[in-house]
Scaffold this active site. Sequence first.
Site: not given
Ligand SMILES: NC(=O)c1ccc[n+]([C@@H]2O[C@H](COP(=O)([O-])OP(=O)(O)OC[C@H]3O[C@@H](n4cnc5c(N)ncnc54)[C@H](OP(=O)(O)O)[C@@H]3O)[C@@H](O)[C@H]2O)c1
Length: 298
Positions: A46, A51, A185, A188, A238
């Site tokens: 995604d 981005y 989105w 976590l 993973k």
């Molecule tokens: N469409 C929209 O408007 C929109 C807006 C926001 C996000 N998004 C999409 O949603 C995706 C995910 O959202 P996000 O990046 O905001 O947040 P997220 O996936 O909820 O959380 C990511 C955070 O959690 C940590 N993390 C991930 N897996 C983990 C685990 N198993 N244990 C502990 N920590 C963990 C990561 O750190 P590490 O990297 O250090 O593991 C990172 O700091 C984005 O990349 C994007 O593609 C879309």
Amino acid sequence: MNETEVVLNNGVVMPKIGYGVFRMTDQAVCEEAVVQAIRSGYRLIDTAAAYGNEEAVGRAIRRCGVPRDELFVTTKLWIPDISYDGAKRGFAESMEKLGLNLIDLFVIHQPYHDVFGAWRALEELYAAGKARAIGVDNFTQDRLADFLFWTRVKPAVNLLECNPFFQREDELAYLKSLGIQMQAWSPLSAGQNDLFHNETLCEIGAAHKKTAAQVVLRWLTQRGVAPLVKSSDPQRMKENLDIFDFTLAESEMRRIAGLDTGRTCFMPRNTGAAVTAFLEQAVTGSAPSGKVTDKPQK
Ligand SMILES: NC(=O)c1ccc[n+]([C@@H]2O[C@H](COP(=O)([O-])OP(=O)(O)OC[C@H]3O[C@@H](n4cnc5c(N)ncnc54)[C@H](OP(=O)(O)O)[C@@H]3O)[C@@H](O)[C@H]2O)c1
């Protein structure tokens, strides 16, 4: 089709769990992370024009070793391009950056600007076979209802923030009633509210020998939501995919339901001033990449 996939309302099969690259502004880091994610088992990537990393994603897709037709790639149209001509131009630019001639899912990133004009262009791209599915992003149900009233092709997906602290049960019920797949989105909560150490999530996880993150991703998929998750760590990549060998009981689902605050974990955009400020940042180019958009509240 297996339990790791969902069928969209146009028959296209989509992986339930996607790998997101929001805030990965370093091109080399993003490219390596996507290669690693695909090798870890992710098949949905995604990205978005906003981005600033479509080129890196494209390079990763070419060198990951997995055939293109086994991958599901999403990109999104950013606010200044949300119009008929803008969507045609934005789509062409995204495809060029990604190095693709077919996108699996192309979505309108925000419910602002000329969404109706943009949707006509997306409908044409879909009819021409250049996008396998088209969708919307951040469309709350009031906006979606108006949008659907005046448009022909129903979106296949709507992307919304959804996590234990902002569960969106009403939005999910509405999307289900329409046959539109909800993708979550920040599933976590990007770590907001100390999600990874939340007592309820950790207790439930311990009972299944799973982590809090795995409990949340499982909870989402059991509700029929498809999460887009990001991790830069190969082990956690993973871990986040390893959620299909356990089931949360009804009582556990109810305990997680109790964590809902009904409020976004990020900057709310429910006032005129907030939307105006957001649009100004989008138009001046200061909002892509996550420095300003979706800023954590604390
Ligand atoms: N469409 C929209 O408007 C929109 C807006 C926001 C996000 N998004 C999409 O949603 C995706 C995910 O959202 P996000 O990046 O905001 O947040 P997220 O996936 O909820 O959380 C990511 C955070 O959690 C940590 N993390 C991930 N897996 C983990 C685990 N198993 N244990 C502990 N920590 C963990 C990561 O750190 P590490 O990297 O250090 O593991 C990172 O700091 C984005 O990349 C994007 O593609 C879309």
